[in-house]
Design a protein around this motif. Structure first.
Motif, PDB file in Angstrom:
ATOM      1  N   ILE A   9      45.934  56.805  24.915  1.00 54.17           N
ATOM      2  CA  ILE A   9      46.498  57.182  23.623  1.00 54.17           C
ATOM      3  C   ILE A   9      46.692  58.688  23.682  1.00 54.17           C
ATOM      4  N   VAL A  10      47.917  59.131  23.401  1.00 51.19           N
ATOM      5  CA  VAL A  10      48.195  60.562  23.340  1.00 51.19           C
ATOM      6  C   VAL A  10      48.615  60.886  21.906  1.00 51.19           C
ATOM      7  N   VAL A  11      47.747  61.599  21.209  1.00 51.03           N
ATOM      8  CA  VAL A  11      48.026  62.019  19.837  1.00 51.03           C
ATOM      9  C   VAL A  11      48.775  63.348  19.906  1.00 51.03           C
ATOM     10  N   GLY A  12      49.884  63.411  19.195  1.00 45.87           N
ATOM     11  CA  GLY A  12      50.740  64.599  19.264  1.00 45.87           C
ATOM     12  C   GLY A  12      51.748  64.469  20.388  1.00 45.87           C
ATOM     13  N   ALA A  13      52.150  63.234  20.681  1.00 51.28           N
ATOM     14  CA  ALA A  13      53.058  62.969  21.799  1.00 51.28           C
ATOM     15  C   ALA A  13      54.511  63.237  21.457  1.00 51.28           C
ATOM     16  N   GLY A  14      54.789  63.560  20.210  1.00 53.00           N
ATOM     17  CA  GLY A  14      56.150  63.904  19.818  1.00 53.00           C
ATOM     18  C   GLY A  14      56.469  65.330  20.218  1.00 53.00           C
ATOM     19  N   GLY A  24      51.771  67.779  24.227  1.00 52.72           N
ATOM     20  CA  GLY A  24      51.568  66.352  23.990  1.00 52.72           C
ATOM     21  C   GLY A  24      52.582  65.490  24.714  1.00 52.72           C
ATOM     22  N   ARG A  25      53.846  65.861  24.598  1.00 54.59           N
ATOM     23  CA  ARG A  25      54.889  65.098  25.299  1.00 54.59           C
ATOM     24  C   ARG A  25      54.690  65.199  26.808  1.00 54.59           C
ATOM     25  N   ALA A  26      54.384  66.386  27.302  1.00 57.37           N
ATOM     26  CA  ALA A  26      54.167  66.565  28.746  1.00 57.37           C
ATOM     27  C   ALA A  26      52.995  65.712  29.221  1.00 57.37           C
ATOM     28  N   HIS A  44      55.528  62.033  13.226  1.00 54.28           N
ATOM     29  CA  HIS A  44      56.977  61.830  13.183  1.00 54.28           C
ATOM     30  C   HIS A  44      57.314  60.724  14.184  1.00 54.28           C
ATOM     31  N   LEU A  45      57.497  59.521  13.669  1.00 55.59           N
ATOM     32  CA  LEU A  45      57.706  58.362  14.546  1.00 55.59           C
ATOM     33  C   LEU A  45      58.930  58.525  15.439  1.00 55.59           C
ATOM     34  N   ASP A  46      60.008  59.087  14.904  1.00 53.98           N
ATOM     35  CA  ASP A  46      61.218  59.271  15.722  1.00 53.98           C
ATOM     36  C   ASP A  46      60.948  60.141  16.945  1.00 53.98           C
ATOM     37  N   SER A  47      60.135  61.154  16.771  1.00 53.61           N
ATOM     38  CA  SER A  47      59.807  62.050  17.883  1.00 53.61           C
ATOM     39  C   SER A  47      58.940  61.338  18.925  1.00 53.61           C
ATOM     40  N   ALA A  48      57.985  60.549  18.453  1.00 53.46           N
ATOM     41  CA  ALA A  48      57.166  59.755  19.379  1.00 53.46           C
ATOM     42  C   ALA A  48      58.041  58.765  20.139  1.00 53.46           C
ATOM     43  N   GLN A  49      59.019  58.170  19.448  1.00 54.03           N
ATOM     44  CA  GLN A  49      59.917  57.220  20.101  1.00 54.03           C
ATOM     45  C   GLN A  49      60.771  57.899  21.160  1.00 54.03           C
ATOM     46  N   GLU A  50      61.160  59.142  20.933  1.00 52.76           N
ATOM     47  CA  GLU A  50      61.907  59.877  21.964  1.00 52.76           C
ATOM     48  C   GLU A  50      61.072  60.000  23.238  1.00 52.76           C
ATOM     49  N   THR A  51      59.785  60.265  23.076  1.00 51.28           N
ATOM     50  CA  THR A  51      58.895  60.344  24.239  1.00 51.28           C
ATOM     51  C   THR A  51      58.813  58.993  24.935  1.00 51.28           C
ATOM     52  N   VAL A  52      58.677  57.927  24.157  1.00 54.23           N
ATOM     53  CA  VAL A  52      58.643  56.568  24.717  1.00 54.23           C
ATOM     54  C   VAL A  52      59.925  56.291  25.499  1.00 54.23           C
ATOM     55  N   ASP A  53      61.058  56.686  24.942  1.00 57.73           N
ATOM     56  CA  ASP A  53      62.338  56.457  25.621  1.00 57.73           C
ATOM     57  C   ASP A  53      62.400  57.211  26.954  1.00 57.73           C
ATOM     58  N   MET A  54      61.853  58.413  26.973  1.00 57.28           N
ATOM     59  CA  MET A  54      61.818  59.190  28.214  1.00 57.28           C
ATOM     60  C   MET A  54      60.940  58.496  29.257  1.00 57.28           C
ATOM     61  N   ILE A  55      59.819  57.946  28.813  1.00 55.90           N
ATOM     62  CA  ILE A  55      58.922  57.225  29.723  1.00 55.90           C
ATOM     63  C   ILE A  55      59.609  55.966  30.249  1.00 55.90           C
ATOM     64  N   ALA A  56      60.241  55.217  29.365  1.00 53.77           N
ATOM     65  CA  ALA A  56      60.919  53.978  29.765  1.00 53.77           C
ATOM     66  C   ALA A  56      62.050  54.261  30.752  1.00 53.77           C
ATOM     67  N   VAL A  89      41.188  50.738  25.547  1.00 50.88           N
ATOM     68  CA  VAL A  89      41.597  52.150  25.567  1.00 50.88           C
ATOM     69  C   VAL A  89      40.716  52.839  26.578  1.00 50.88           C
ATOM     70  N   ASP A  90      41.332  53.445  27.577  1.00 52.85           N
ATOM     71  CA  ASP A  90      40.588  54.164  28.619  1.00 52.85           C
ATOM     72  C   ASP A  90      40.596  55.675  28.416  1.00 52.85           C
ATOM     73  N   ILE A  91      41.675  56.174  27.817  1.00 54.51           N
ATOM     74  CA  ILE A  91      41.862  57.622  27.703  1.00 54.51           C
ATOM     75  C   ILE A  91      42.328  57.937  26.291  1.00 54.51           C
ATOM     76  N   LEU A  92      41.726  58.938  25.668  1.00 49.79           N
ATOM     77  CA  LEU A  92      42.204  59.452  24.394  1.00 49.79           C
ATOM     78  C   LEU A  92      42.435  60.944  24.565  1.00 49.79           C
ATOM     79  N   HIS A  93      43.697  61.345  24.401  1.00 52.95           N
ATOM     80  CA  HIS A  93      44.059  62.764  24.492  1.00 52.95           C
ATOM     81  C   HIS A  93      44.543  63.193  23.117  1.00 52.95           C
ATOM     82  N   ASN A  94      43.751  64.010  22.444  1.00 56.21           N
ATOM     83  CA  ASN A  94      44.096  64.490  21.112  1.00 56.21           C
ATOM     84  C   ASN A  94      44.711  65.874  21.235  1.00 56.21           C
ATOM     85  N   ASN A  95      46.008  65.947  21.033  1.00 58.40           N
ATOM     86  CA  ASN A  95      46.732  67.201  21.217  1.00 58.40           C
ATOM     87  C   ASN A  95      47.102  67.863  19.899  1.00 58.40           C
TER      88      ASN A  95
END
Length: 96
Positions: A9-14, A24-26, A44-56, A89-95
């Motif tokens: 889980i990466v918090v602040g992934a947007g 967070g995104r990095a 901001h869900l849209d920003s998190a989704q942009e990160t997901v799209d980059m990963i996909a 959940v193995d990793i929690l990164h709170n950014n």
């Protein structure tokens, strides 16, 4: 891959507006590149989704989740979402 079959889980992934890439995104991109399945959390869900799209786009596995981590109920929901999707959940990164 060092994080193969791990769940992160990466918090602040947007991403905040502006040039460059935030920590967070990095982190989310790096964890995914190393084989982790990543729950990209941001208020901001849209920003998190942009990160997901980059990963996909690179063949990784990720999902977006909207949460305000100053609220206990949303933190619990975030963890429950990752557990429901991937069993643990193995990793929690709170950014934030």
């Amino acid at each position: 891959m060092r994080l193969q079959d791990r769940v992160a889980i990466v918090v602040g992934a947007g991403q905040s507006p502006g040039e460059g890439i935030g920590n967070g995104r990095a982190t989310a991109l790096t964890f995914a590149r190393e084989g982790a399945r990543v729950l990209c959390v941001d208020h901001h869900l849209d920003s998190a989704q942009e990160t997901v799209d980059m990963i996909a786009a690179k063949g990784g596995t990720a999902a977006a989740f909207k949460a305000d981590v100053t609220k206990n109920a949303e933190i619990k929901a975030m963890v429950a979402d990752a557990q429901q999707r991937w069993g643990t959940v193995d990793i929690l990164h709170n950014n934030v």
